[in-house]
Motif scaffolding. Structure first.
Motif, PDB file in Angstrom:
ATOM      1  N   ALA A 393       0.820  -1.216   0.000  1.00  0.00           N
ATOM      2  CA  ALA A 393       0.000   0.000   0.000  1.00  0.00           C
ATOM      3  C   ALA A 393       0.850   1.261   0.000  1.00  0.00           C
ATOM      4  CB  ALA A 393      -0.932   0.002   1.212  1.00  0.00           C
ATOM      5  N   THR A 394       2.091   1.172   0.468  1.00  0.00           N
ATOM      6  CA  THR A 394       2.985   2.332   0.445  1.00  0.00           C
ATOM      7  C   THR A 394       3.781   2.429  -0.850  1.00  0.00           C
ATOM      8  OG1 THR A 394       4.858   1.139   1.427  1.00  0.00           O
ATOM      9  CG2 THR A 394       3.253   2.106   2.943  1.00  0.00           C
ATOM     10  N   GLY A 395       3.599   1.464  -1.754  1.00  0.00           N
ATOM     11  CA  GLY A 395       4.389   1.433  -2.973  1.00  0.00           C
ATOM     12  C   GLY A 395       5.673   0.644  -2.821  1.00  0.00           C
ATOM     13  N   GLY A 396       5.841  -0.028  -1.674  1.00  0.00           N
ATOM     14  CA  GLY A 396       7.043  -0.807  -1.435  1.00  0.00           C
ATOM     15  C   GLY A 396       6.832  -2.276  -1.729  1.00  0.00           C
ATOM     16  N   ARG A 397       7.727  -3.081  -1.223  1.00  0.00           N
ATOM     17  CA  ARG A 397       7.640  -4.519  -1.437  1.00  0.00           C
ATOM     18  C   ARG A 397       8.191  -5.250  -0.225  1.00  0.00           C
ATOM     19  NH1 ARG A 397      12.345  -5.186  -6.054  1.00  0.00           N
ATOM     20  NH2 ARG A 397      14.058  -4.292  -4.845  1.00  0.00           N
ATOM     21  N   LEU A 398       7.722  -6.470  -0.062  1.00  0.00           N
ATOM     22  CA  LEU A 398       8.152  -7.305   1.046  1.00  0.00           C
ATOM     23  C   LEU A 398       8.531  -8.666   0.484  1.00  0.00           C
ATOM     24  CD1 LEU A 398       6.843  -7.525   4.577  1.00  0.00           C
ATOM     25  CD2 LEU A 398       6.908  -9.642   3.287  1.00  0.00           C
ATOM     26  N   GLU A 399       9.713  -9.158   0.854  1.00  0.00           N
ATOM     27  CA  GLU A 399      10.209 -10.422   0.335  1.00  0.00           C
ATOM     28  C   GLU A 399      10.563 -11.350   1.482  1.00  0.00           C
ATOM     29  OE1 GLU A 399      13.458  -9.709  -2.208  1.00  0.00           O
ATOM     30  OE2 GLU A 399      12.264  -8.722  -3.767  1.00  0.00           O
ATOM     31  N   VAL A 400      10.318 -12.641   1.252  1.00  0.00           N
ATOM     32  CA  VAL A 400      10.590 -13.662   2.252  1.00  0.00           C
ATOM     33  C   VAL A 400      11.585 -14.657   1.681  1.00  0.00           C
ATOM     34  CG1 VAL A 400       9.600 -15.500   3.658  1.00  0.00           C
ATOM     35  CG2 VAL A 400       8.311 -13.409   3.258  1.00  0.00           C
ATOM     36  N   PRO A 461       1.757 -24.444  11.185  1.00  0.00           N
ATOM     37  CA  PRO A 461       2.942 -24.763  11.970  1.00  0.00           C
ATOM     38  C   PRO A 461       4.233 -24.305  11.320  1.00  0.00           C
ATOM     39  CG  PRO A 461       1.430 -26.610  11.962  1.00  0.00           C
ATOM     40  CD  PRO A 461       0.868 -25.596  11.014  1.00  0.00           C
ATOM     41  N   ALA A 462       4.271 -24.275   9.978  1.00  0.00           N
ATOM     42  CA  ALA A 462       5.478 -23.766   9.331  1.00  0.00           C
ATOM     43  C   ALA A 462       5.578 -22.284   9.582  1.00  0.00           C
ATOM     44  CB  ALA A 462       5.433 -24.049   7.833  1.00  0.00           C
ATOM     45  N   GLN A 463       6.791 -21.832   9.871  1.00  0.00           N
ATOM     46  CA  GLN A 463       6.973 -20.406  10.167  1.00  0.00           C
ATOM     47  C   GLN A 463       6.768 -19.577   8.930  1.00  0.00           C
ATOM     48  OE1 GLN A 463      10.898 -19.267  10.850  1.00  0.00           O
ATOM     49  NE2 GLN A 463      10.427 -17.191  11.469  1.00  0.00           N
ATOM     50  N   GLU A 464       6.116 -18.433   9.068  1.00  0.00           N
ATOM     51  CA  GLU A 464       5.987 -17.492   7.982  1.00  0.00           C
ATOM     52  C   GLU A 464       7.033 -16.403   8.197  1.00  0.00           C
ATOM     53  OE1 GLU A 464       1.282 -17.786   6.969  1.00  0.00           O
ATOM     54  OE2 GLU A 464       2.201 -15.899   7.451  1.00  0.00           O
ATOM     55  N   ASP A 465       7.958 -16.325   7.292  1.00  0.00           N
ATOM     56  CA  ASP A 465       9.000 -15.319   7.440  1.00  0.00           C
ATOM     57  C   ASP A 465       8.422 -13.945   7.288  1.00  0.00           C
ATOM     58  OD1 ASP A 465      11.021 -13.591   7.229  1.00  0.00           O
ATOM     59  OD2 ASP A 465      12.333 -14.988   6.228  1.00  0.00           O
ATOM     60  N   PRO A 466       8.741 -13.047   8.222  1.00  0.00           N
ATOM     61  CA  PRO A 466       8.185 -11.713   8.182  1.00  0.00           C
ATOM     62  C   PRO A 466       8.540 -10.944   6.943  1.00  0.00           C
ATOM     63  CG  PRO A 466       9.364 -12.180  10.222  1.00  0.00           C
ATOM     64  CD  PRO A 466       9.596 -13.312   9.317  1.00  0.00           C
ATOM     65  N   ARG A 467       9.463 -11.386   6.163  1.00  0.00           N
ATOM     66  CA  ARG A 467       9.723 -10.664   4.909  1.00  0.00           C
ATOM     67  C   ARG A 467       8.693 -11.039   3.890  1.00  0.00           C
ATOM     68  NH1 ARG A 467      15.733 -10.961   2.921  1.00  0.00           N
ATOM     69  NH2 ARG A 467      14.682 -10.539   1.002  1.00  0.00           N
TER      70      ARG A 467
END
Length: 467
Positions: A393-400, A461-467
């Motif tokens: 929403a800010t125009g950025g990106r998130l990668e895991v 149960p699998a971890q979701e990486d915050p990226r």
């Protein structure tokens, strides 16, 4: 009449300004000085590539200098021609440090808008030199004809005689043609700007698509946040309020027959009411923590790290105040990431790094726990999907990055608006401390997970990486 159905007014095309006409003359001087130097550097660099690549020593500075020139050229077009310049979105480097700067420069240099700006700059110098030279020749002709008419009268050209009034017509006509040449030079410069640097329909489509993506990200993030609040209220606070009402009802029934039992129930209800208030306060902190508003991102992240069950190394490098939206997004990314690590990763240690440069706020969270984190939109595990929507929403990106062998890295890049170039040195924000580190575990109350956007409670149960 419904105004919303009316067609938006069409923007008027930019008109030729007096500044644009006069600007042809200094641009021609720039063409014979800087323009010659620039073309010489380019040709020398290209010619030197055959000499064991020695031309790179000239091409690299020229390419980097053109980055500044293209940006200045865009500002000149806006100031001189009062024309809107559409700058299309370009790719940003995911790396940090010197390597990130080099990669970011390469991404810009290899883009189409960059080369269109370079071409526009040199063509505008060439056009200015041609029309200014023509105007100077015509002006000299007009001045000479007028001077002859005033000093010597008629001019004899062999067997023909050019009367004084004829010389006057030549002088006046040449001056008018010189002015016309300057006007044509300004028109040509404006035409080049509209064709090469102001942006085309494809650039506009790219901007519209980017805005639509941001809007959808904001809508999705709001929906995820609403579902989280509903879930926390339904699964946490509501059952406790129901139990509190039942306890008070039993106390009211027993107040006459068994006063001691009624007193015990009222005491229990009082303790439960205070616990519910604490839960509501933690829930409100998850929506927007007060420390973030009062003391800023640095202090808010330090509080998160101190409350984390997993030991956290925190490093914050900020160079000035941040917009409230950027701070909130960065806070919730870190908050959700630490919640995921505590619930699913089984990590021994986590590291959080927040760095700011003139155009981007980068948030990096990594841990040494279990891998396998994924962004899911299956309605069951939605924590990382909500963070992705927030950042988008800010125009950025998130990668895991979360290999099955272990260890997860989350990287969020939040674009920021550079400070205005018109700001004076005294208006620049003062630098904050270079780095702040917080390390070590701290005891965490049972209600702490509710203090962050706890979409992680629905994770697999699998971890979701915050990226």
């Amino acid at each position: 009449m419904d105004d919303t159905s009316a067609a938006p007014p069409r923007s008027r095309p930019p008109r030729l300004t007096f500044t644009a006409v006069l600007g042809v003359l200094p641009a021609s001087l720039l063409a014979w000085t800087w323009g010659v130097v620039s073309i010489t550097l380019l040709l020398s660099g290209l010619g030197g590539l055959a000499a064991l690549g020695a031309g790179v020593l000239l091409l690299v500075p020229w390419l980097l200098l053109m980055r500044v020139v293209v940006r200045l050229e865009r500002r000149r077009v806006v100031a001189v021609h009062r024309m809107e310049v559409i700058v299309p979105q370009r790719r940003r480097s995911r790396r940090t440090g010197l390597g990130g700067w080099i990669h970011d420069a390469w991404l810009e240099i290899s883009s189409g808008p960059y080369w269109r700006g370079v071409l526009h700059h040199h063509l505008s110098l060439l056009v200015a030199a041609v029309f200014a030279g023509l105007a100077l020749v015509l002006a000299w002709t007009g001045w000479t004809a007028t001077d002859i008419a005033l000093r010597h009268g008629a001019l004899e050209l062999g067997s023909a005689t050019l009367p004084r009034w004829g010389l006057g017509l030549i002088g006046g006509g040449s001056i008018l043609l010189a002015i016309l040449a300057l006007v044509l030079g300004g028109l040509a410069d404006r035409g080049l700007a509209r064709g090469l640097i102001s942006g085309n329909e494809e650039d506009l489509r790219s901007q519209v698509a980017e805005l639509a993506t941001r809007r959808q990200g904001a809508v999705d993030a709001a929906a995820q946040e609403r579902l989280r609040i509903e879930r926390d209220l339904h699964d946490g606070v509501q059952p406790r309020l129901v139990a509190l009402a039942m306890t008070l009802g039993m106390a009211r029934s027993a107040i006459r027959t068994d006063p001691d039992r009624a007193t015990e129930l009222v005491t229990e209800a009082h303790s439960e009411a205070k616990a519910v208030i604490t839960d509501l306060r933690q829930l409100a902190r998850g929506i927007h923590p007060a420390v973030l508003t009062d003391r800023g991102l640095d202090a808010a992240l330090s509080a998160l790290a101190a409350r984390s069950v997993t030991p956290v190394d925190l490093e914050v490098q900020l160079h000035g105040p941040l917009d409230a939206e950027w701070e909130a997004v960065a806070y919730f990314v870190v908050s959700e990431a630490l919640t995921n690590i505590a619930k699913h990763a089984g990590a021994q240690r986590a590291r959080v790094s927040v760095t700011q440069d003139p155009s981007t706020l980068r948030v990096r969270i990594e841990d040494d726990g279990r891998g396998g984190a994924q962004v899911r939109r299956d309605g069951v595990s939605t924590g990382l999907a909500g963070l992705t929507d927030r950042v988008r929403a800010t125009g950025g990106r998130l990668e895991v990055t979360s290999p099955a062998s272990g260890g997860t890295v989350l990287l969020a890049e939040i674009p920021t608006t550079p400070p205005s170039t018109a700001a004076s040195a005294s208006d620049r924000p003062r630098a904050l401390p270079a780095a702040v580190r917080v390390a070590g575990p701290a005891p965490v109350p049972a209600a702490v997970p509710a203090a962050v956007p706890a979409a992680a409670s629905a994770h697999t149960p699998a971890q979701e990486d915050p990226r």
